[in-house]
Design an enzyme around this catalytic site. Structure first.
Site, PDB file in Angstrom:
ATOM      1  N   GLU A 257     -11.210  -2.315  -6.675  1.00 14.21           N
ATOM      2  CA  GLU A 257     -10.557  -2.032  -5.385  1.00 14.21           C
ATOM      3  C   GLU A 257      -9.067  -2.129  -5.675  1.00 14.21           C
ATOM      4  O   GLU A 257      -8.517  -3.214  -5.774  1.00 14.21           O
ATOM      5  CB  GLU A 257     -11.039  -3.059  -4.355  1.00 14.21           C
ATOM      6  CG  GLU A 257     -10.897  -2.578  -2.937  1.00 14.21           C
ATOM      7  CD  GLU A 257      -9.617  -3.050  -2.299  1.00 14.21           C
ATOM      8  OE1 GLU A 257      -8.598  -2.325  -2.456  1.00 14.21           O
ATOM      9  OE2 GLU A 257      -9.613  -4.121  -1.680  1.00 14.21           O
ATOM     10  N   CYS A 291      -3.583  -3.324   0.797  1.00  9.51           N
ATOM     11  CA  CYS A 291      -3.797  -2.051   0.085  1.00  9.51           C
ATOM     12  C   CYS A 291      -4.031  -0.918   1.057  1.00  9.51           C
ATOM     13  O   CYS A 291      -3.941   0.248   0.685  1.00  9.51           O
ATOM     14  CB  CYS A 291      -5.026  -2.135  -0.811  1.00  9.51           C
ATOM     15  SG  CYS A 291      -5.022  -3.533  -1.866  1.00  9.51           S
ATOM     16  N   GLU A 388       3.560   2.410  -3.934  1.00 12.78           N
ATOM     17  CA  GLU A 388       2.904   1.562  -2.926  1.00 12.78           C
ATOM     18  C   GLU A 388       3.956   0.537  -2.490  1.00 12.78           C
ATOM     19  O   GLU A 388       4.394  -0.306  -3.287  1.00 12.78           O
ATOM     20  CB  GLU A 388       1.688   0.875  -3.545  1.00 12.78           C
ATOM     21  CG  GLU A 388       0.913   0.063  -2.552  1.00 12.78           C
ATOM     22  CD  GLU A 388      -0.382  -0.516  -3.127  1.00 12.78           C
ATOM     23  OE1 GLU A 388      -0.471  -0.717  -4.348  1.00 12.78           O
ATOM     24  OE2 GLU A 388      -1.298  -0.786  -2.325  1.00 12.78           O
TER      25      GLU A 388
HETATM   26  C1  SIN Z   1      -6.727  -5.334   0.785  1.00  8.42           C
HETATM   27  O1  SIN Z   1      -5.574  -5.148   1.067  1.00  8.42           O
HETATM   28  O2  SIN Z   1      -7.078  -5.358  -0.395  1.00  8.42           O
HETATM   29  C2  SIN Z   1      -7.821  -5.540   1.799  1.00  8.42           C
HETATM   30  C3  SIN Z   1      -7.437  -5.205   3.157  1.00  8.42           C
HETATM   31  C4  SIN Z   1      -8.579  -5.274   4.146  1.00  8.42           C
HETATM   32  O3  SIN Z   1      -9.695  -5.709   3.845  1.00  8.42           O
HETATM   33  O4  SIN Z   1      -8.342  -4.863   5.259  1.00  8.42           O
END
Ligand code: SIN
Length: 486
Positions: A257, A291, A388
């Site tokens: 991820e 993310c 990012e």
């Molecule tokens: C992440 O930023 O890796 C996870 C964000 C989320 O689960 O909403």
């Protein structure tokens, strides 16, 4: 030392094989509050030897844990979930102090994290197989799913609680055992989860938590030790690629991820007020450090000025400060290099001709807080288009046609989250299908939930977390062909 209602939740040792341990070298890591840089405490700085010990403990525990009935595993997971909810306030306090996010948001994360444990406590009982019509009259085919074995989970500082539970709840439900390496910036949330796991009744060795500052060496051991059968990583695409290469040598199952560069599109028929609300939620959550935060906002010509004016007004309403204080919406960035990176991005945009309509600089009197920032008329030549951002900076690009914005939105190696606002249902379908992303928010800026499959495509990774799909990454499918049935 953190003052808690239940001080036992503030652990300062690693957790291996059901024991609280120091590093075999005696080394320690000091952990600071990002808001005011006060020392919160220290945790052991474990090395490769300790990691190998944890893997061995997890491998031994696997022999027993996989043979528990699904109902028995489910019951322990359920108890762990209940304990997390009973301790929301303490867990949120630990999280805010080590990570910086506002305590209301931290409580949201604890509930979000616990919801994965509840969900997979239920899913543990539904790891069904199949019976397939045979390919000969004397043949029968059955399919079973078995736990993969020891899982190495490497988790980030931006969600010190939920990224752990989202990975290990399905692993544990399936019958796997786990070795977790949390970020050295936020180890206390992970250790508090381990304390509650011990209280919930997980046998020794089923959950192991390694605190370390040597992410590279521990990552190497987790990805190369043959006893580890699966790696699940949340973090940067750069590190994900290294782990992938390392895991290739022993052909491990892997979930990644990784980073994102989420487009957030506002079409000219959108409810602009709702779009502003969605943009605020998706951009400024955790000070922009997720993310799935919207990274590049695109507004169509006709609504550009209205959207930007309303977004600027909404940004003025954001309160920055100490996450422990009521009413604060945006806290500090995690560390000085995160702040300098955001400063570089904004400077680059200004140097190349963009306008800063709100914020634009480090907050006065706060070392790590960057003001919520709105950049108008940016261009695709700027760093804010490619990078990012991982900070509270919202660049709003202007576009004219659907084809143009789809091309812009997809013009990135990333493919995690995307968002758009509009009303024309045919366009909604076209755009949702055309976006090269694992997740699409349509008229919403909040897409994260236990019940949906979270994950990306392209260089944002692969594998899905949460939902009915989340357990698939932790099981092997075995097919049995039965002959001579006549
Ligand atoms: C992440 O930023 O890796 C996870 C964000 C989320 O689960 O909403």
């Amino acid at each position: 030392m953190i003052q808690l209602e239940h001080p036992a939740l503030f652990k300062t040792q690693s957790y291996i094989n059901g024991r609280w341990v120091e590093a075999s070298t005696g080394a320690a890591i000091q952990v600071y509050n990002p808001f005011d840089q006060t020392l919160l405490g220290s945790v052991p700085d474990l090395g490769v030897e300790d990691c190998t010990r944890a893997i061995e403990a997890a491998a031994a525990a696997f022999q027993e844990w996989r043979d528990y009935t699904a109902a028995k595993r489910s019951k322990i997971l359920r108890r762990w979930y209940e304990l997390q909810l009973e301790h929301v306030d303490d867990l949120a306090k630990i999280l805010t102090l080590e990570q910086g996010k506002p305590v209301a948001e931290a409580k949201g994360e604890i509930r979000y994290g616990a919801s994965f444990v509840e969900w997979f406590a239920e899913e543990a009982k539904r790891v069904y197989g199949d019976v397939i019509p045979g390919h000969g009259s004397d043949k029968r085919i059955t399919v079973i799913k078995q736990p993969v074995g020891v899982v190495g989970a490497i988790t980030p500082w931006n969600f010190p609680n939920a990224m752990i539970t989202r990975k290990i709840a399905p692993a544990l439900a399936a019958g796997c055992t786990v070795v977790i390496k949390p970020s050295e910036l936020t180890p206390f949330s992970a250790l508090a989860l381990a304390e509650l796991a011990a209280q919930a009744g997980f046998p020794p060795g089923v959950i192991n938590i390694l605190t370390t500052s040597d992410a590279a060496a521990i990552g190497k051991e987790l990805t190369s030790n043959p006893k580890v059968k699966k790696i699940s990583f949340t973090g940067s695409t750069r590190v994900g690629k290294i782990l992938l290469r390392q895991a290739a040598d022993s052909v491990k199952k892997v979930s990644m991820e990784l980073g994102g560069n989420a487009p957030f599109i506002v079409f000219d028929d959108a409810d602009v007020e709702a779009a502003v609300e969605g943009a605020i939620a998706s951009k400024f959550r955790n000070a922009g450090q997720t993310c799935v935060c919207s990274n590049r906002i695109f507004a169509q010509e006709k609504v550009y000025d209205e959207f930007v004016t309303k977004l600027a007004a909404a940004i003025q309403d954001i309160t920055i400060g100490n996450g422990m204080e009521k009413g604060v919406n945006v806290g500090p960035l995690i560390e000085p290099k995160a702040l300098s990176f955001v400063e570089t991005l904004v400077q680059d945009a200004v140097d190349k001709g963009a306008t800063v309509l709100a914020g634009g600089k480090k907050a006065v009197n706060h070392d790590l807080i960057f003001e919520p920032t709105l950049i108008t008329e940016p261009s695709t030549e700027m760093m804010v288009y490619r990078e990012e951002i991982f900070g509270p900076v919202a660049p709003v690009f202007k576009f004219s046609s659907e084809a143009e914005v789809i091309a812009l939105a997809n013009d990135t190696n990333y493919g995690l989250a995307s968002y758009f606002y509009g009303r024309d249902y045919a366009r909604i379908w076209r755009v949702a299908e055309a976006l090269e992303y694992g997740m699409v928010g349509i008229n919403t800026g909040m897409i994260s939930t236990t019940v949906a499959p979270f994950g990306g495509i392209k260089e944002s990774g692969f594998g899905r977390e949460g939902s009915k799909y989340g357990i698939d990454d932790y099981v092997n499918i075995k097919y049995m062909c039965w002959g001579g049935v006549s």
